[in-house]
Structure formats: C-alpha cells, structure tokens
Enzyme design. Structure first.
Site, PDB file in Angstrom:
ATOM      1  N   ARG A 102       0.890  -1.174   0.000  1.00 32.60           N
ATOM      2  CA  ARG A 102       0.000   0.000   0.000  1.00 32.60           C
ATOM      3  C   ARG A 102       0.921   1.215   0.000  1.00 32.60           C
ATOM      4  NH1 ARG A 102      -5.353   1.754   3.242  1.00 32.60           N
ATOM      5  NH2 ARG A 102      -6.126   0.268   1.707  1.00 32.60           N
ATOM      6  N   HIS A 129      -7.278   1.004  -6.630  1.00 29.75           N
ATOM      7  CA  HIS A 129      -7.484   0.136  -5.451  1.00 29.75           C
ATOM      8  C   HIS A 129      -8.225  -1.126  -5.927  1.00 29.75           C
ATOM      9  CE1 HIS A 129      -7.771  -1.016  -1.405  1.00 29.75           C
ATOM     10  NE2 HIS A 129      -8.655  -0.165  -0.935  1.00 29.75           N
ATOM     11  N   GLN A 132     -10.179  -3.696  -3.589  1.00 27.97           N
ATOM     12  CA  GLN A 132     -11.456  -3.197  -3.085  1.00 27.97           C
ATOM     13  C   GLN A 132     -12.571  -3.414  -4.101  1.00 27.97           C
ATOM     14  OE1 GLN A 132     -12.342  -1.434  -0.016  1.00 27.97           O
ATOM     15  NE2 GLN A 132     -14.332  -1.964  -0.867  1.00 27.97           N
ATOM     16  N   ASP A 220     -17.067   7.950  -2.296  1.00 23.06           N
ATOM     17  CA  ASP A 220     -15.883   7.722  -1.470  1.00 23.06           C
ATOM     18  C   ASP A 220     -15.538   9.052  -0.800  1.00 23.06           C
ATOM     19  OD1 ASP A 220     -13.586   6.597  -0.357  1.00 23.06           O
ATOM     20  OD2 ASP A 220     -12.384   6.757  -2.189  1.00 23.06           O
ATOM     21  N   CYS A 259     -16.331   2.268  -0.021  1.00 24.75           N
ATOM     22  CA  CYS A 259     -15.232   1.366   0.364  1.00 24.75           C
ATOM     23  C   CYS A 259     -14.850   1.509   1.831  1.00 24.75           C
ATOM     24  CB  CYS A 259     -14.018   1.613  -0.530  1.00 24.75           C
ATOM     25  SG  CYS A 259     -13.273   3.241  -0.339  1.00 24.75           S
ATOM     26  N   ARG A 287     -14.105  -8.081   1.392  1.00 25.95           N
ATOM     27  CA  ARG A 287     -12.659  -7.909   1.212  1.00 25.95           C
ATOM     28  C   ARG A 287     -11.957  -9.211   1.590  1.00 25.95           C
ATOM     29  NH1 ARG A 287     -10.445  -2.788   1.312  1.00 25.95           N
ATOM     30  NH2 ARG A 287      -8.610  -3.869   0.527  1.00 25.95           N
TER      31      ARG A 287
HETATM   32  N1  NVA Z   1      -9.820   7.127  -1.792  1.00 24.84           N
HETATM   33  C1  NVA Z   1      -9.461   6.659  -0.484  1.00 24.84           C
HETATM   34  C2  NVA Z   1      -9.694   5.194  -0.366  1.00 24.84           C
HETATM   35  C3  NVA Z   1      -9.413   4.634   1.002  1.00 24.84           C
HETATM   36  C4  NVA Z   1      -9.597   3.145   1.075  1.00 24.84           C
HETATM   37  C5  NVA Z   1      -8.011   6.993  -0.186  1.00 24.84           C
HETATM   38  O1  NVA Z   1      -7.170   6.815  -1.068  1.00 24.84           O
HETATM   39  O2  NVA Z   1      -7.731   7.454   0.924  1.00 24.84           O
HETATM   40  N1   CP Z   2     -11.274   0.338   2.081  1.00 31.00           N
HETATM   41  C1   CP Z   2     -10.035   0.201   2.548  1.00 31.00           C
HETATM   42  O1   CP Z   2      -9.100  -0.094   1.818  1.00 31.00           O
HETATM   43  O2   CP Z   2      -9.910   0.405   3.875  1.00 31.00           O
HETATM   44  P1   CP Z   2      -8.560   0.512   4.699  1.00 31.00           P
HETATM   45  O3   CP Z   2      -7.925   1.831   4.316  1.00 31.00           O
HETATM   46  O4   CP Z   2      -8.984   0.484   6.133  1.00 31.00           O
HETATM   47  O5   CP Z   2      -7.662  -0.622   4.339  1.00 31.00           O
END
Ligand code: NVA
Ligand code: CP
Length: 300
Positions: A102, A129, A132, A220, A259, A287
């Site tokens: 990540r 992502h 997800q 989101d 998500c 997930r």
């Molecule tokens: N768009 C959000 C998704 C989090 C799972 C981010 O990148 O923070």
């Molecule tokens: N939706 C998602 O990826 O959540 P986290 O940031 O908690 O992993």
C-alpha cells in the site's frame, strides 16, 4: 522462469481471469473450512499509508488459507531510510512468496513488480485500489445478480476508487456514470483507455442524470490519504453528497456502496450509509473473501 502473477490493476488483467478470481472468492466464502491451499506460504505486506480493512482482511485471509504474513510499516524498514524499492523487491523475493504494497505513487508499485520474482499485490495506490473493487463487484452480484449490462453511478471525487470503477466497468461489462466536479475529474488517460476498450463510461457534472435509474450508487471520501483537506474542496464536492433525495432517483432496488472509511455528513449522509439500501458491511466483509480469491490466483 514464468512471470509471477501480479495483481496490480483491473485494466491489466483479462476479464476471464478476474471472473475466475471472483469464482474462487465465492467458493471460499461458501466453504470457510475448504482446506489450507496456502500452507507454508508467507506474504510480506508493506504499508506506506494507514489501513484497517486491507491489513486485517489480508492477514486473516492468508491465515485461514494456511499461510502467514509479515507486516512491515515502511518507516520501520530500510525503505524508510532510502533503500531502493528495486533492492527491497529482490531481497524480499528471496524470503517470501508474495508481497502486498500500500503506497502513494503507482510507479512505486510498478517498480516493485518489475524487480520482484514473486507476485506483487496492489493494496492501494494514489491511482487505484483493485482489491477493493473486486470485493465491490462481488457484493453487487450477491445483492443484484450479474453486473454485466447493469448501471453503476459514481458521485464525488474522481479519485483512485473512481479510476478502479472505470477499469471494472470495462472488464466486467457494465455501464458506469461518473458525476465529479470539473477540478476532481478522474485522469483523462483512464477515460480514454476505457473508451478505446469499448467501455460504456460517461463523466459529467449532472449528478441527478448520473444516478437516475442506477442499480448502484457509489461514493468515497472527499479527501483521500495524502490530500489537502481544504474548505474549498468540500464546497466543490458538497453538491455530490449522497443523500436520501439522490438515492430516491436511483432504481427502487438500488444499493449504496462505499469502500470506507466514510465521513458521515460529507460524501454521504448518515441516513444513507446506515440505511436499508446500504451494503457497506457486506462490502467490507467481502474484502476477506475477495482477497482469498486473489491470493489463491496469485500463488496458484
Ligand atoms: N480514496 C481513499 C480510499 C481509502 C480506502 C483513499 O485513497 O484514501
Ligand atoms: N477500504 C479500505 O481499503 O480500507 P482501509 O484503508 O482500512 O484498508
């Protein structure tokens, strides 16, 4: 030596393979005690950004399939002191059977994948992502049947999740209508790719038109990890908030997805996310199952 099976983005994987992964996921969900196919396998998970769902669901998925994980916060590794991603990829490949990352820039993920000799899984980048949205497609289909030919509406920021939905629309053959303010559009290159692939993806500023009759409404956070949370941004996105009035324009059977993590009162009202059309907890649960499908395919 055969190329490792990386899971980097939905656009880079064939539709049939994605379907195969979802079938595996559904099988694991049906049969929780269906053996330990990843016995003896170890995955390293590197986090350069925070996570709750991705971290816990991958760890539990790996353990339930008989494998193990090692969680690395990049700041506590030599990556945090400037060791290159390519060297890290080569070293970790000598110890573990898969690497999940990540991170921020998608290019870091690509570099890891170029140099790793084991599968690399995208646990979220600024660009996309994919893990997800595999869970999201699974959730849609559990509630409403096959997603092919159906209509999904996106309202809000054209962020990493929006890009992944664009790729999913092409690979799973559904209509995607995005409503995003002009300064928050998804990258033009992603939209061009979708059009070139024959995808049915539209983008505009008319939220009502996007949601009208849709089978599913998705949004989101307005402020993704690493972004500036300015008042200007919130003002720009306020008309895209998913509330009961907007959900009322969708099909009578429409579901709401997010998500998570969510900011109630910003991108979605409490009444929608905690209301009867919301499937966000199923989505979060899936997930776990989707990750099992991804792991089984990558480590196949
Ligand atoms: N768009 C959000 C998704 C989090 C799972 C981010 O990148 O923070
Ligand atoms: N939706 C998602 O990826 O959540 P986290 O940031 O908690 O992993």
């Amino acid at each position: 030596m055969a190329e490792p099976r990386h899971f980097l983005d939905l656009g880079g994987i064939e539709s049939g393979t994605l379907r195969e992964i979802l079938d595996l996921a559904a099988g694991f969900k049906r049969d929780r005690d269906g053996g330990r196919p990843l016995d003896g396998k170890t995955m390293a998970m590197i986090f350069e950004q925070p996570s709750t769902r991705t971290r816990v669901s991958f760890e539990v998925a790996m353990r339930q399939l008989g494998g193990e994980v090692i969680v690395l916060e990049s700041a506590g590794t030599q990556l945090g002191r400037g060791e290159t991603i390519s060297d890290t990829a080569r070293v970790l490949s000598r110890y573990v059977d898969a690497i999940m990352l990540r991170t921020t820039a998608d290019e870091k993920l690509r570099e890891l994948a170029r140099h790793a000799t084991v599968p690399v899984i995208n646990g979220l980048t600024d660009r996309c992502h994919p893990c997800q949205v595999m869970a999201d497609v699974m959730t849609f289909e559990e509630h409403l049947g096959p997603i092919a030919g159906r209509v999904v509406a996106w309202s809000g920021d054209g962020n990493n999740m929006a890009t992944t939905w664009i790729q999913a629309a092409v690979r799973f053959d559904f209509d995607l209508r995005l409503a995003c303010p002009e300064p928050c559009l998804p990258p033009a290159a992603e939209l061009e790719w979708a059009r070139a692939e024959g995808g049915r993806v539209t983008v505009g500023q008319d939220v009502q038109a996007a949601v009208e009759g849709a089978d599913c409404v998705v949004t989101d956070t307005w402020v993704s990890m690493g972004q500036e949370a300015g008042a200007e941004r919130r003002e720009l996105l306020a008309p895209y908030r998913v509330d009961d009035r907007l959900m009322g324009l969708a099909a009578a059977h429409a579901i709401f997805m997010h998500c998570l993590p969510a900011r109630r009162g910003e991108e979605v009202t409490e009444s929608v996310i905690d209301g009867p059309r919301s499937v966000v907890w199923d989505e979060a649960e899936n997930r776990l199952h989707a990750h099992k499908g991804i792991l089984a395919w990558c480590l196949g």
